[in-house]
Each structure stands twice: as C-alpha cells, then as structure tokens.
Design a protein around this motif. Structure first.
Motif, PDB file in Angstrom:
ATOM      1  N   ALA A  23     -11.448  23.511 -14.307  1.00  0.00           N
ATOM      2  CA  ALA A  23     -10.381  23.852 -15.245  1.00  0.00           C
ATOM      3  C   ALA A  23      -9.514  22.641 -15.563  1.00  0.00           C
ATOM      4  CB  ALA A  23      -9.523  24.981 -14.671  1.00  0.00           C
ATOM      5  N   PHE A  24      -9.107  21.857 -14.568  1.00  0.00           N
ATOM      6  CA  PHE A  24      -8.243  20.726 -14.908  1.00  0.00           C
ATOM      7  C   PHE A  24      -9.025  19.630 -15.631  1.00  0.00           C
ATOM      8  CE2 PHE A  24      -8.985  19.651 -10.252  1.00  0.00           C
ATOM      9  CZ  PHE A  24      -9.701  18.481 -10.447  1.00  0.00           C
ATOM     10  N   SER A  25     -10.314  19.506 -15.366  1.00  0.00           N
ATOM     11  CA  SER A  25     -11.115  18.536 -16.108  1.00  0.00           C
ATOM     12  C   SER A  25     -11.263  18.948 -17.566  1.00  0.00           C
ATOM     13  CB  SER A  25     -12.494  18.388 -15.458  1.00  0.00           C
ATOM     14  OG  SER A  25     -12.403  17.852 -14.156  1.00  0.00           O
ATOM     15  N   ALA A  26     -11.528  20.237 -17.808  1.00  0.00           N
ATOM     16  CA  ALA A  26     -11.659  20.717 -19.181  1.00  0.00           C
ATOM     17  C   ALA A  26     -10.324  20.648 -19.918  1.00  0.00           C
ATOM     18  CB  ALA A  26     -12.188  22.154 -19.178  1.00  0.00           C
ATOM     19  N   MET A  27      -9.235  20.968 -19.236  1.00  0.00           N
ATOM     20  CA  MET A  27      -7.918  20.902 -19.851  1.00  0.00           C
ATOM     21  C   MET A  27      -7.616  19.495 -20.345  1.00  0.00           C
ATOM     22  SD  MET A  27      -4.216  21.818 -18.107  1.00  0.00           S
ATOM     23  CE  MET A  27      -4.581  23.551 -17.884  1.00  0.00           C
ATOM     24  N   ALA A  28      -7.942  18.490 -19.531  1.00  0.00           N
ATOM     25  CA  ALA A  28      -7.707  17.106 -19.934  1.00  0.00           C
ATOM     26  C   ALA A  28      -8.614  16.694 -21.078  1.00  0.00           C
ATOM     27  CB  ALA A  28      -7.915  16.179 -18.739  1.00  0.00           C
ATOM     28  N   ALA A  29      -9.898  17.060 -21.016  1.00  0.00           N
ATOM     29  CA  ALA A  29     -10.836  16.677 -22.071  1.00  0.00           C
ATOM     30  C   ALA A  29     -10.467  17.304 -23.402  1.00  0.00           C
ATOM     31  CB  ALA A  29     -12.254  17.087 -21.677  1.00  0.00           C
ATOM     32  N   ASN A  30      -9.969  18.523 -23.376  1.00  0.00           N
ATOM     33  CA  ASN A  30      -9.602  19.214 -24.614  1.00  0.00           C
ATOM     34  C   ASN A  30      -8.347  18.634 -25.258  1.00  0.00           C
ATOM     35  OD1 ASN A  30     -11.728  20.895 -24.084  1.00  0.00           O
ATOM     36  ND2 ASN A  30     -10.487  22.653 -23.482  1.00  0.00           N
ATOM     37  N   ALA A  31      -7.633  17.787 -24.516  1.00  0.00           N
ATOM     38  CA  ALA A  31      -6.346  17.306 -25.004  1.00  0.00           C
ATOM     39  C   ALA A  31      -6.428  16.024 -25.814  1.00  0.00           C
ATOM     40  CB  ALA A  31      -5.397  17.081 -23.815  1.00  0.00           C
ATOM     41  N   GLN A  54     -15.347  32.876 -18.631  1.00  0.00           N
ATOM     42  CA  GLN A  54     -14.824  32.266 -19.846  1.00  0.00           C
ATOM     43  C   GLN A  54     -13.301  32.404 -19.954  1.00  0.00           C
ATOM     44  OE1 GLN A  54     -17.037  33.514 -23.306  1.00  0.00           O
ATOM     45  NE2 GLN A  54     -18.954  32.658 -22.535  1.00  0.00           N
ATOM     46  N   TRP A  55     -12.611  32.320 -18.819  1.00  0.00           N
ATOM     47  CA  TRP A  55     -11.154  32.291 -18.823  1.00  0.00           C
ATOM     48  C   TRP A  55     -10.687  30.916 -19.298  1.00  0.00           C
ATOM     49  CZ3 TRP A  55     -10.602  34.410 -13.143  1.00  0.00           C
ATOM     50  CH2 TRP A  55     -10.818  35.800 -13.156  1.00  0.00           C
ATOM     51  N   PRO A  56      -9.548  30.829 -19.951  1.00  0.00           N
ATOM     52  CA  PRO A  56      -9.012  29.516 -20.333  1.00  0.00           C
ATOM     53  C   PRO A  56      -8.591  28.732 -19.098  1.00  0.00           C
ATOM     54  CG  PRO A  56      -7.458  31.266 -20.863  1.00  0.00           C
ATOM     55  CD  PRO A  56      -8.729  31.942 -20.455  1.00  0.00           C
ATOM     56  N   PRO A  57      -8.487  27.405 -19.221  1.00  0.00           N
ATOM     57  CA  PRO A  57      -8.218  26.581 -18.040  1.00  0.00           C
ATOM     58  C   PRO A  57      -6.981  26.978 -17.249  1.00  0.00           C
ATOM     59  CG  PRO A  57      -8.972  25.183 -19.824  1.00  0.00           C
ATOM     60  CD  PRO A  57      -8.807  26.566 -20.403  1.00  0.00           C
ATOM     61  N   HIS A  58      -5.865  27.310 -17.940  1.00  0.00           N
ATOM     62  CA  HIS A  58      -4.637  27.601 -17.186  1.00  0.00           C
ATOM     63  C   HIS A  58      -4.783  28.887 -16.364  1.00  0.00           C
ATOM     64  CE1 HIS A  58      -4.020  30.116 -20.762  1.00  0.00           C
ATOM     65  NE2 HIS A  58      -3.112  30.787 -20.079  1.00  0.00           N
ATOM     66  N   VAL A  59      -5.589  29.846 -16.827  1.00  0.00           N
ATOM     67  CA  VAL A  59      -5.817  31.069 -16.054  1.00  0.00           C
ATOM     68  C   VAL A  59      -6.683  30.764 -14.832  1.00  0.00           C
ATOM     69  CG1 VAL A  59      -6.861  33.371 -16.115  1.00  0.00           C
ATOM     70  CG2 VAL A  59      -5.531  32.536 -18.071  1.00  0.00           C
ATOM     71  N   LEU A  60      -7.717  29.948 -15.029  1.00  0.00           N
ATOM     72  CA  LEU A  60      -8.561  29.555 -13.906  1.00  0.00           C
ATOM     73  C   LEU A  60      -7.747  28.854 -12.822  1.00  0.00           C
ATOM     74  CD1 LEU A  60     -11.652  28.193 -15.877  1.00  0.00           C
ATOM     75  CD2 LEU A  60     -11.634  30.208 -14.397  1.00  0.00           C
ATOM     76  N   PRO A  63       1.321  27.085 -24.751  1.00  0.00           N
ATOM     77  CA  PRO A  63       1.389  25.880 -25.580  1.00  0.00           C
ATOM     78  C   PRO A  63       1.861  24.651 -24.829  1.00  0.00           C
ATOM     79  CG  PRO A  63       2.344  27.748 -26.740  1.00  0.00           C
ATOM     80  CD  PRO A  63       2.123  28.181 -25.332  1.00  0.00           C
ATOM     81  N   ALA A  64       2.531  24.826 -23.654  1.00  0.00           N
ATOM     82  CA  ALA A  64       3.002  23.673 -22.903  1.00  0.00           C
ATOM     83  C   ALA A  64       1.869  22.958 -22.182  1.00  0.00           C
ATOM     84  CB  ALA A  64       4.062  24.098 -21.884  1.00  0.00           C
ATOM     85  N   VAL A  65       0.735  23.653 -22.002  1.00  0.00           N
ATOM     86  CA  VAL A  65      -0.427  23.013 -21.417  1.00  0.00           C
ATOM     87  C   VAL A  65      -0.972  22.002 -22.414  1.00  0.00           C
ATOM     88  CG1 VAL A  65      -2.740  23.425 -20.489  1.00  0.00           C
ATOM     89  CG2 VAL A  65      -0.912  25.084 -20.098  1.00  0.00           C
TER      90      VAL A  65
END
Length: 404
Positions: free
Chosen positions: A326-334, A279-285, A394-396
């Motif tokens: 991680a990059f898929s979740a990062m985009a979906a969350n945005a 359950q790490w956040p996307p940028h850590v993964l 926050p830049a992510v």
C-alpha cells in the motif's frame, strides 16, 4: 498520472530474482543470534551488524533509484544482484574463517559489519528499481496488486530462506551462508536473461529532483519507516527471545526463529494475495493492516510457549502484508513517470532508515525487558493506524500533474 506506455511487464522473472535475494537476506537473520553467541558478541553488536546494512540501504536507495531513471531498470537490478552475490559469498567465507579461528570479539564484530554493510549497499538497488519497473508498466488502478505480487515474492523468500537455513544448520552454521550466496548467483542469471531492458522513462535533464520531504510523499514515507522499523525489531529480537525466555540451546533457538520467520512468510503470501482480490485503496490497506499487525506485536511480547510466539508472528505478518504494497503504491501514484525511480528509491530509503533504527532500538529495548520491544512496536503501529484513519482521503499523496 496516465497509464504507462511501456508493454505490460511479465512479473515471473522479477518475482524469482527478488524471492531468491530475500531468501538470502532472511536466512542470515535467522542465524544471527547463534552466530553472535558463538563469536561472543553482545546483543547490541549483533543489532549493529544489521543496522549497518540499513544505513547503506538508506544512503544508496535514492541514488540507485535516480540511476535507474537514466540508466534503465534492468541494468540497475542486475548490477545490484551481482554486487549482492559477491558480498554474500565474501561474508560466508569470512564467517567460516572466524568460526574456525575464533579471532576475538573485535575481529568478529568488524567482519559482520563489513559483510552486512556491503550486502545492504548492493541490495538497495533491487527494491528501488524493481518497484519503478512495475510502476512504468502497470496502470494506476492495478499498481497495489502488482506490488503486492512482488511483495508476495519477498514473502516466499521469507518462507523458504529461514526454513532452508534451519534445515542446513545441521551441517554447521556456515553451510546455509554458502548456499544462500549460490542462490544469489541464480537470481543474477534470472535477472539478466528474464527481465526486459530499455524500459526506463529517462528523466529530463532540467527536472527538479524529488526531495525526501516532498509533501506528496509524506505519508507513504512515514508509513514505510514505521513499518520496516517494526519488522526489524521483530526480526532482531526473535532469536534472543527464544533463548532467554525458555532457555533454548543456540541451535534450537535458531530453529524457533526460523519457524517464526517462516510463519511470517506464509502470512505475507496470504495477505498479499488477498490484496489482489480486495482492491482496497492504499490508505484503507494501511489502516486495517496496521491494526492487525499491532495485535500480533502485543501477543508476541507475552507468549508462554514457542508455538505462541510463532502464531503471533503469523498475525503481525498478516497485517504487514496489507501495509507494504500500500505505501509503495501510494507513492507511485503520486508522481510522474520520469520520477518513478527516484520516488521508489525514496520509499526504499525510508525503509532503510527503519532498518537502521529498528535493530538498535530493538536490542536496546530488549535490555530493559524481553517484552518491551514488542510493546513499542505495537504503539508505533497504533499511531500509524490512527493517523491514516483520521486523515481525509484527499490529504493522502495524489498524482502529480504529468506535464509538470
């Protein structure tokens, strides 16, 4: 953005359909080097046959994603799998004819280009609509885990596809291709009868289309490009590396390539199951996964025996197993709900660009020295790890205003 209002998604049918298509995709990669040598093709021609699939994946991923925002996720997934199955069967029949007649270098090259191009064009629909379907029905905090489950199904395909191809290759190079075409038909049946319909949040007619350069998507798109490009380099080089470094026969090199890609699948399964628990956040993964994958690439370029090559592919896949969901979740969350299909298509298009550049770069760099493609892959991953690691959280890409 707020949690999706659609009923929770039962992932099993999506997992099975995706795994079957991934088996078919990667079984062909394991056979590519022996096929190319039998048809007297050069390394760059083999790389171009993979690249054309990436070109059409890149060109069509966003249109497929936008279509799923209006047409429905299930309908787009089923259409993509149907076209994929038909294209794969046609390619298998064409290669069968070419192996019997040996029509010449140009004919063999054009056959691979046409077949792989059609496969890439229809495959582009599957990840775009599948990730959008998950985003529709999964809360923000659980998206990385759900997308890791989908990624694990791709890893299952990576495990079983090359293994099955290596087992069937004893009956000839074409037998695995027919088997994989049949498997794609099974995936279509699973999608039609197992996936829910009517799940697309229709985009407003006056909604502004999400641009490829949307600032919210800058980091996930770049990471997707580099990650897939690195993977494509590793895939396209493994068979040639095994033949040239240790003087293996075409059949033996095909088996080593199959074992290496099987190790990749096992590692991806382990990593992406781990994502569900960490359950790490996307940028850590992304940061930690890129470092692990970088080490695997460095080792792969300087192996002394086939088993070491297989082990290095296992290590690089452990890292990639953290990066991909991680990059898929990062985009979906945005983004907002009505943008999910287009955004999933955008990320998929970035992966398609990686599939375009990776095989070409890999085969060209391989011509310099067998180790060079792996060193370049390691440097790209190191750059990603540094960029994500030095960026403020926050830049992510952040969730967009749902009312926008």
């Amino acid at each position: 953005m707020s949690a999706p209002s659609a009923p929770p998604l039962k992932l099993l049918p999506l997992i099975l359909a995706n795994a079957a298509c991934m088996m078919a995709m990667n079984a062909f990669i394991a056979l590519l080097a022996p096929l190319a040598r039998t048809l007297a093709l050069n390394e760059w021609q083999a790389g171009a046959s993979v690249t054309v699939a990436g070109v059409l994946w890149f060109l069509l991923a966003r249109p497929w994603g936008r279509l799923s925002d209006r047409w429905g996720r299930k309908r787009v997934i089923a259409t993509g799998i149907a076209g994929f199955a038909a294209a794969y069967l046609a390619l298998a029949a064409g290669i069968h004819w070419a192996l019997l007649t040996l029509p010449g270098i140009l004919a063999g090259f054009l056959l691979l280009l046409a077949g792989r191009g059609a496969i890439g064009a229809f495959y582009a629909a599957i990840p775009a609509a599948a990730n959008a379907m998950i985003a529709d029905r999964t809360p923000v905090e659980r998206r990385a885990a759900a997308m890791a489950t989908l990624g694990a199904s791709s890893a299952i395909g990576l495990v079983l596809g090359p293994s099955l191809a290596g087992w069937l290759v004893g009956g000839g190079l074409v037998l695995p291709l027919y088997a994989m075409a049949g498997l794609a038909v099974v995936a279509l049946i699973v999608a039609i009868y197992g996936l829910p319909g009517g799940d697309a949040p229709l985009a407003p007619r006056d909604a502004t289309p999400v641009r490829m350069r949307d600032p919210r998507l800058r980091m996930p798109v770049v990471v997707a490009l580099v990650a897939m490009g690195s993977v494509a380099i590793a895939q396209i080089c493994v068979g040639f590396y095994a033949m040239d470094r240790w003087g293996l026969s075409r059949e033996h090199a095909g088996r080593v390539a199959g074992y290496a890609l099987t190790a990749v699948g096992v590692a991806l399964i382990a990593a992406q199951v781990g994502v569900r628990r960490l359950q790490w956040p996307p940028h850590v993964l992304i940061r930690r996964g890129a470092v692990v994958a970088m080490l695997g690439f460095l080792v792969a370029g300087f192996t002394a025996a086939p088993w070491q090559l297989i082990a290095s592919y296992f290590v690089m896949a452990l890292g990639m197993g953290l990066v991909f969901p991680a990059f898929s979740a990062m985009a979906a969350n945005a983004v907002a709900a009505h943008e999910q299909g287009t955004v999933a298509g955008t990320v998929s298009a970035a992966q398609g660009i990686g599939m375009v550049l990776g095989p070409l770069a890999g085969t060209l760099l391989y011509g310099i020295a067998p180790a060079v493609p792996f060193v370049v892959g390691a440097l790209m991953l190191a750059s990603i790890a540094f960029w994500v690691g030095t960026a403020r959280e926050p830049a992510v890409a952040r969730p967009a205003d749902e009312a926008a």
